[in-house]
Design an enzyme around this catalytic site. Structure first.
Site, PDB file in Angstrom:
ATOM      1  N   ASN A   1      19.421   4.869 -13.967  1.00  0.00           N
ATOM      2  CA  ASN A   1      19.299   3.749 -14.911  1.00  0.00           C
ATOM      3  C   ASN A   1      17.888   3.598 -15.488  1.00  0.00           C
ATOM      4  O   ASN A   1      17.505   2.512 -15.924  1.00  0.00           O
ATOM      5  CB  ASN A   1      19.727   2.430 -14.240  1.00  0.00           C
ATOM      6  CG  ASN A   1      21.150   2.495 -13.726  1.00  0.00           C
ATOM      7  OD1 ASN A   1      22.046   2.979 -14.423  1.00  0.00           O
ATOM      8  ND2 ASN A   1      21.357   2.049 -12.492  1.00  0.00           N
ATOM      9  N   ARG A   2      17.156   4.693 -15.482  1.00  0.00           N
ATOM     10  CA  ARG A   2      15.789   4.704 -16.020  1.00  0.00           C
ATOM     11  C   ARG A   2      14.835   3.763 -15.277  1.00  0.00           C
ATOM     12  O   ARG A   2      13.768   3.424 -15.769  1.00  0.00           O
ATOM     13  CB  ARG A   2      15.777   4.367 -17.523  1.00  0.00           C
ATOM     14  CG  ARG A   2      16.481   5.433 -18.385  1.00  0.00           C
ATOM     15  CD  ARG A   2      15.797   6.788 -18.205  1.00  0.00           C
ATOM     16  NE  ARG A   2      16.291   7.822 -19.095  1.00  0.00           N
ATOM     17  CZ  ARG A   2      17.254   8.693 -18.788  1.00  0.00           C
ATOM     18  NH1 ARG A   2      17.864   8.610 -17.611  1.00  0.00           N
ATOM     19  NH2 ARG A   2      17.610   9.632 -19.626  1.00  0.00           N
ATOM     20  N   LEU A   3      15.216   3.346 -14.067  1.00  0.00           N
ATOM     21  CA  LEU A   3      14.317   2.533 -13.249  1.00  0.00           C
ATOM     22  C   LEU A   3      13.514   3.470 -12.351  1.00  0.00           C
ATOM     23  O   LEU A   3      13.625   3.444 -11.116  1.00  0.00           O
ATOM     24  CB  LEU A   3      15.113   1.508 -12.434  1.00  0.00           C
ATOM     25  CG  LEU A   3      15.830   0.443 -13.257  1.00  0.00           C
ATOM     26  CD1 LEU A   3      16.579  -0.535 -12.346  1.00  0.00           C
ATOM     27  CD2 LEU A   3      14.818  -0.328 -14.118  1.00  0.00           C
TER      28      LEU A   3
END
Length: 213
Positions: A191-193
């Site tokens: 999630n691009r975290l």
């Protein structure tokens, strides 16, 4: 225009959390570098990008090979009269970047640079294959040349000259030690975290922080 909006991947191979990292960034680098070196999907784990700032204020990036690292920093070799060499001699700073997509990792290193001792540059130069030694002598790196034949003819001349004799290291060729004062470790996450842990040198101690992705 080619639309690249859908070109993406999911990062989920690992994590980078504070309870598991080393307190010294060189030790953290060593752990990640050993993993990269042992990974069959990475052909040159020691390939790194070096960015310097040129006269017009624009950064310039190129790929070189890391040749050693110690508790003091990272060592690579180049022509001191090249564009990178001239930029380094003016600012004595550079940014190093390692990217290992197979491991979904990258490391960004801001460093102060200094030339290593001549005897160390001599030792590495004479450990290289003779063809690489001659190539360093032949090439006026970053300068405009008339054509490729110019280099090839010069190489033939030097091959005859040094067929038996040892090739002397050019005075304008040698190593730099990059002493880091900031190192960021990036680990891809879902999630691009992504995980971003940054080490910043304050006096003689390393301050460790987490950055938002």
């Amino acid at each position: 225009m080619e639309n690249l909006h859908d070109k993406r991947k999911v990062y989920e191979k690992s994590q980078l959390i504070e309870s598991e990292i080393k307190q010294n960034p060189i030790e953290q680098f060593r752990d990640w570098f050993l993993e990269a070196s042992e990974n069959s999907g990475i052909s040159e784990a020691n390939a790194m990008a070096i960015s310097t700032v040129e006269e017009d204020g624009c950064p310039r990036t190129r790929m070189v090979l890391l040749k050693a690292y110690t508790h003091e920093g990272f060592i690579f070799y180049t022509n001191y009269d090249s564009r990178k060499g001239k930029a380094i001699e003016k600012s004595h700073k550079a940014c190093l970047h390692f990217f290992w997509p197979t491991l979904e990792r990258q490391i960004i290193i801001k460093a102060d640079l200094e030339r290593i001792a001549d005897n160390l540059s001599d030792g590495y130069f004479h450990s290289r294959p003779k063809g690489s030694q001659l190539g360093a002598v032949v090439s006026p790196q970053s300068q405009v040349i008339p054509n490729r034949e110019f280099l090839e003819e010069k190489l033939k001349e030097l091959e005859k000259q040094y067929e038996i004799n040892e090739v002397p290291r050019p005075e304008n060729w040698g190593g730099y030690l990059a002493r880091p004062y900031e190192m960021e470790f990036w680990q891809g996450r879902p999630n691009r975290l992504h995980d971003r842990i940054i080490y910043q040198l304050e006096d003689l101690d390393w301050k460790i922080s987490r950055l938002a992705p």
